[in-house]
Scaffold this active site. Structure first.
Site, PDB file in Angstrom:
ATOM      1  N   GLY A  36      -2.886  -2.830  -1.048  1.00  0.00           N
ATOM      2  CA  GLY A  36      -3.808  -1.294  -1.212  1.00  0.00           C
ATOM      3  C   GLY A  36      -5.086  -1.750  -1.142  1.00  0.00           C
ATOM      4  O   GLY A  36      -6.029  -0.190  -1.515  1.00  0.00           O
TER       5      GLY A  36
ATOM      6  N   GLU B  93      -6.545  -1.362   1.708  1.00  0.00           N
ATOM      7  CA  GLU B  93      -6.730   0.591   2.158  1.00  0.00           C
ATOM      8  C   GLU B  93      -6.812   1.403   1.854  1.00  0.00           C
ATOM      9  O   GLU B  93      -7.720   2.256   2.949  1.00  0.00           O
ATOM     10  CB  GLU B  93      -4.971   0.070   1.905  1.00  0.00           C
ATOM     11  CG  GLU B  93      -4.449  -0.540   2.702  1.00  0.00           C
ATOM     12  CD  GLU B  93      -2.680   0.291   3.022  1.00  0.00           C
ATOM     13  OE1 GLU B  93      -2.009  -0.512   1.891  1.00  0.00           O
ATOM     14  OE2 GLU B  93      -1.826   0.043   3.742  1.00  0.00           O
TER      15      GLU B  93
ATOM     16  N   GLU C 216       0.577  -8.540   3.522  1.00  0.00           N
ATOM     17  CA  GLU C 216       1.645  -7.469   3.063  1.00  0.00           C
ATOM     18  C   GLU C 216       2.567  -7.899   4.197  1.00  0.00           C
ATOM     19  O   GLU C 216       4.014  -8.453   3.367  1.00  0.00           O
ATOM     20  CB  GLU C 216       2.073  -5.542   3.371  1.00  0.00           C
ATOM     21  CG  GLU C 216       1.338  -5.143   2.810  1.00  0.00           C
ATOM     22  CD  GLU C 216      -0.281  -4.717   2.640  1.00  0.00           C
ATOM     23  OE1 GLU C 216      -0.894  -6.157   2.866  1.00  0.00           O
ATOM     24  OE2 GLU C 216      -0.760  -3.863   1.828  1.00  0.00           O
TER      25      GLU C 216
ATOM     26  N   ALA D  16      -0.866  -3.328  -4.181  1.00  0.00           N
ATOM     27  CA  ALA D  16      -0.211  -2.453  -5.006  1.00  0.00           C
ATOM     28  C   ALA D  16       0.472  -3.386  -6.038  1.00  0.00           C
ATOM     29  O   ALA D  16       0.125  -4.068  -6.571  1.00  0.00           O
ATOM     30  CB  ALA D  16       0.703  -2.044  -4.092  1.00  0.00           C
TER      31      ALA D  16
END
Ligand code: NAI
Length: 706
Positions: free
Chosen positions: A116, A119, A141, A70
């Protein structure tokens, strides 16, 4: 970027397979910011409607990066739990769309794929990874006090099973391609050169039903052992973090609840937990530390555009613990090293140390036999200065003795080239004193490494008034090449790190003098969040070394640095700490126990006294914090940011507090001053609050702007 920015994606269609290449314009790495997500959504919509598209491949246009995760800046703008949840839901929604797409989707992963990025790949039907050292896939994270919030906490366990998913999410560790294949995280691994071809072939194969993805999933055994798995994970986390980090505990809870319900409900659980964590103090602190480490890469303590010297050959003086450690760390990044010591025995020990550290990595399979041999061969021993003429940098790590260090500097200047940089790895002696009267003071500075060198992530570079910017740039560049966070500090006794550590360790010694038990002191500080207690640290550093450093500090900074006479008798008794197997603890047969007889050697101690844990913590921590402020006030530190980075990565200051200056900001300068005044009234002038702290308290200001 926002949706009106130049496109982050290029689309290329080839015989029914659409290849989307993500390449964020003007950035070194791809991140998943909201602008990029908007474009992605629009593209997926187009592709969904385009009936000529039979399969989709997603790849990156960056050389060694798939997606770095992210855009962390967006995390700092989260103002409430609801905003955090919304950010998580936005990420989940786009990956839901991806997962639900009409056509099969393949992720072609080369380079770093984290957060991300991982993901995104989990929402694909199939993952191919390039078999390259640069490829690593993970969910880091928790390191930012968060959990994977764009579907990762749900999709990873459903893909690879509970144990593997928990291990990855809780440790934040990334897997290289072969391991990822073994874990079932990717379906296929191939040579980087054919990555796209393999991905396209898999995509078509999926569309035609010829290729079936691997989905190890949650095994029957895991289903039966669910309660045990989660209980064990929890116990391990509590033990490792002392309960200071909420994110891993939340992650366990989310994975547990999410895997016992539908994906839809699981994603909701995930979004809520992400929202809560995103505004937590711990996450804010960890994110601030992350940004601080990024900023020091851009603002390194010398003028922009300064030319640095590439270190092609390194000379190391001293093959002891530090010299050998530095030699190994340099060789590890491909630099040939000439290592000098005074005897063959010392050289032999040094070389063995170098080999042993690489051997450890080979056993963990992070090095091949060939790579090990190359690294060992790059370090060559010498009893004289042969080979030093070609060194670009010489790092000195001989005994902590000013006259000896001055002598080896003079000798080095006599044999090295005019351009060669000389760095001292002293832990306390002002560099200016070592450099006084030398021939090329502009090329002398300090490079203070931490033990063990291959593991400790900080390098403290010390510049004197005479050190040239090119010299600083050379040292900083070399440190970064070794993978260190580098702070550049001003010259003075103990610089920043040793100077702040000194009053902290001294305070432990004062407590021992007053009757505190060794284990009470150590436990108080590990409970505060330090990785080891101060008395253990005394033993690790060595009682003799700590005493020597203590004397340097008193000599320069006066009484407030006074080390109580607790250590002299210990040294006379041959207790030097871990290296002599006896210090405050004994280390017989690998077991560490407090040696009760040590109390008899501490002058002034009249018996045992119990101290409340909070009192012990306040005395040591405030001694540390106050000295950190004094370093900033005296211009040793260039910024509170450097102080935070230095304390966390060099001294183990608790990362969840964001460093000493972040911690002081949270406590508030006025409250910190009043604690210090109370301590001063109880224990003496050494706790007099730093002038700068009092100033800030008076003005109601903080160290950091935000
Ligand atoms: P050590 O005692 O393990 O090694 C020092 C080595 O220097 C010995 O092998 C000795 O034979 C060699 N030596 C002495 N005179 C020499 C000469 N003229 N030429 C070449 N070699 C010579 O000491 P250690 O722990 O490696 O410390 C070295 C320096 O690093 C000291 O200044 C110390 O303060 C500093 N330091 C130590 C840290 C630690 O945790 N031990 C951390 C950071 C800095």
């Amino acid at each position: 970027m926002n949706a009106t920015d130049p496109s982050a994606f290029t689309r290329f269609d080839d015989r029914g397979v659409t290849v989307l290449t993500l390449d964020l314009p003007g950035e070194k790495v791809n991140t998943l910011g909201s602008g990029m997500i908007g474009q992605f959504e629009a593209l997926l919509g187009d592709i969904e409607k385009d009936t000529s598209v039979r399969a989709l491949v997603i790849k990156s246009g960056k050389p060694d990066n798939f997606i770095a995760g992210a855009d962390i800046k967006e995390f700092t703008q989260i103002g409430s739990v609801e905003e955090g949840e919304a950010l998580s839901r936005a990420g989940q929604a786009i990956f839901d769309t991806l997962e639900g797409s009409r056509t099969p989707v393949v992720a072609a992963i080369h380079g770093t794929c984290v957060g991300g990025g991982t993901e995104l790949s989990l929402a694909c039907d199939y993952r191919v990874a390039a078999d390259d050292r640069k490829t690593s896939i993970g969910l880091p994270e928790v390191m930012l006090g968060l959990i994977p919030g764009a579907g990762g906490s749900n999709r990873l366990p459903r893909l690879v099973g509970l144990v593997r998913a928990l291990d990855m999410i809780l440790s934040g560790r990334a897997l290289r391609a072969p391991r990822a294949l073994k874990a079932g995280l990717v379906d296929e691994v191939c040579h980087p050169a054919i990555l796209l071809d393999v991905a396209k072939r898999a995509a078509l194969g999926l569309a035609e039903g010829r290729v079936k993805p691997r989905r190890p999933g949650i095994s029957l055994k895991e289903k039966l052992l669910r309660p045990v798995i989660f209980r064990k994970a929890r116990a391990t986390v509590v033990k490792r973090t002392g309960g200071h980090y909420p994110a891993p505990l939340e992650a366990i809870d989310v994975v547990r609840r999410a895997t016992s319900t539908s994906l839809r409900a699981g994603l909701e659980i995930e979004a809520r937990a992400f929202g809560r964590l995103s505004v937590s103090e711990v996450s804010r602190a960890l994110v601030s530390v992350f940004f601080a480490t990024q900023e020091i890469k851009k603002d390194a303590g010398y003028p922009q555009g300064t030319r640095s010297r590439e270190v092609r050959k390194l000379g190391v003086l001293g093959a002891g613990l530090m010299g050998a450690g530095i030699a190994g760390a340099a060789s590890n990044v491909g630099v040939p090293v000439r290592m000098k010591d005074a005897s063959n025995e010392a050289l032999g020990r040094g070389l063995k140390y170098v080999r042993d550290t690489f051997e450890e990595r080979r056993k963990r399979r992070s090095l091949t036999r060939l790579e090990l041999a190359q690294r060992v061969d790059r370090v060559s021993p010498t009893l004289d200065y042969t080979g030093f003429g070609r060194a670009d940098l010489v790092i000195e790590a001989v005994f902590e003795d000013r006259e000896l260090k001055r002598r080896v500097l003079a000798e080095t200047e006599g044999v090295t080239s005019e351009e060669c940089v000389f760095a001292s790895n002293t832990s306390s002696i002002p560099i200016g004193e070592i450099a006084a009267g030398c021939r090329r003071p502009a090329q002398v500075l300090g490079m203070h490494f931490f033990s063990p060198v291959h593991k400790m992530p900080l390098l403290e570079v010390i510049a004197t008034r005479e050190t040239a910017p090119e010299t600083i740039a050379t040292a900083v560049g070399f440190g970064r090449r070794m993978g260190k966070h580098v702070i550049v500090v001003g010259d003075g006794p103990g610089f920043y790190t040793t100077r702040t550590l000194s009053p902290y360790l001294n305070e432990a010694a004062w407590l021992l003098t007053e009757g505190a038990a060794v284990e009470d002191i150590d436990r108080a500080l590990t409970a505060f969040g330090f990785p080891v207690g101060p008395v253990t640290l005394f033993d690790e550093v060595g009682i003799d070394v700590a005493t020597k450093i203590g004397k340097v500090m008193v000599q320069h900074l006066g009484d407030r640095m006074e080390l109580p006479p607790a250590t002299d008798k210990m040294m006379a008794d041959g207790r030097l700490g871990r290296k002599s197997k006896r210090g405050f603890y004994t280390y017989g047969k690998g077991r560490k126990r407090v040696d009760e007889t040590v109390y008899g050697l501490i002058p002034g101690r009249t018996g045992h006294r119990r101290f409340p844990r909070k009192d012990i913590q306040d005395r040591l921590v405030y001694a540390f914090l106050n000295e950190a402020v004094t370093c900033l006030q005296d211009g040793i530190l260039r910024s509170p940011r450097d102080g935070d980075v230095g304390a966390i990565f060099g001294l183990g200051f608790p990362p969840f507090l964001g460093g000493p200056f972040r911690h002081l900001d949270r406590v508030g300068a006025a409250a910190a001053v009043s604690t210090l005044e109370r301590l001063r009234d109880q224990h003496g002038a050494r706790f007099e609050p730093a002038t700068m702290l009092k100033d800030l308290a008076g003005k109601g200001r903080s160290f950091h702007a935000a």
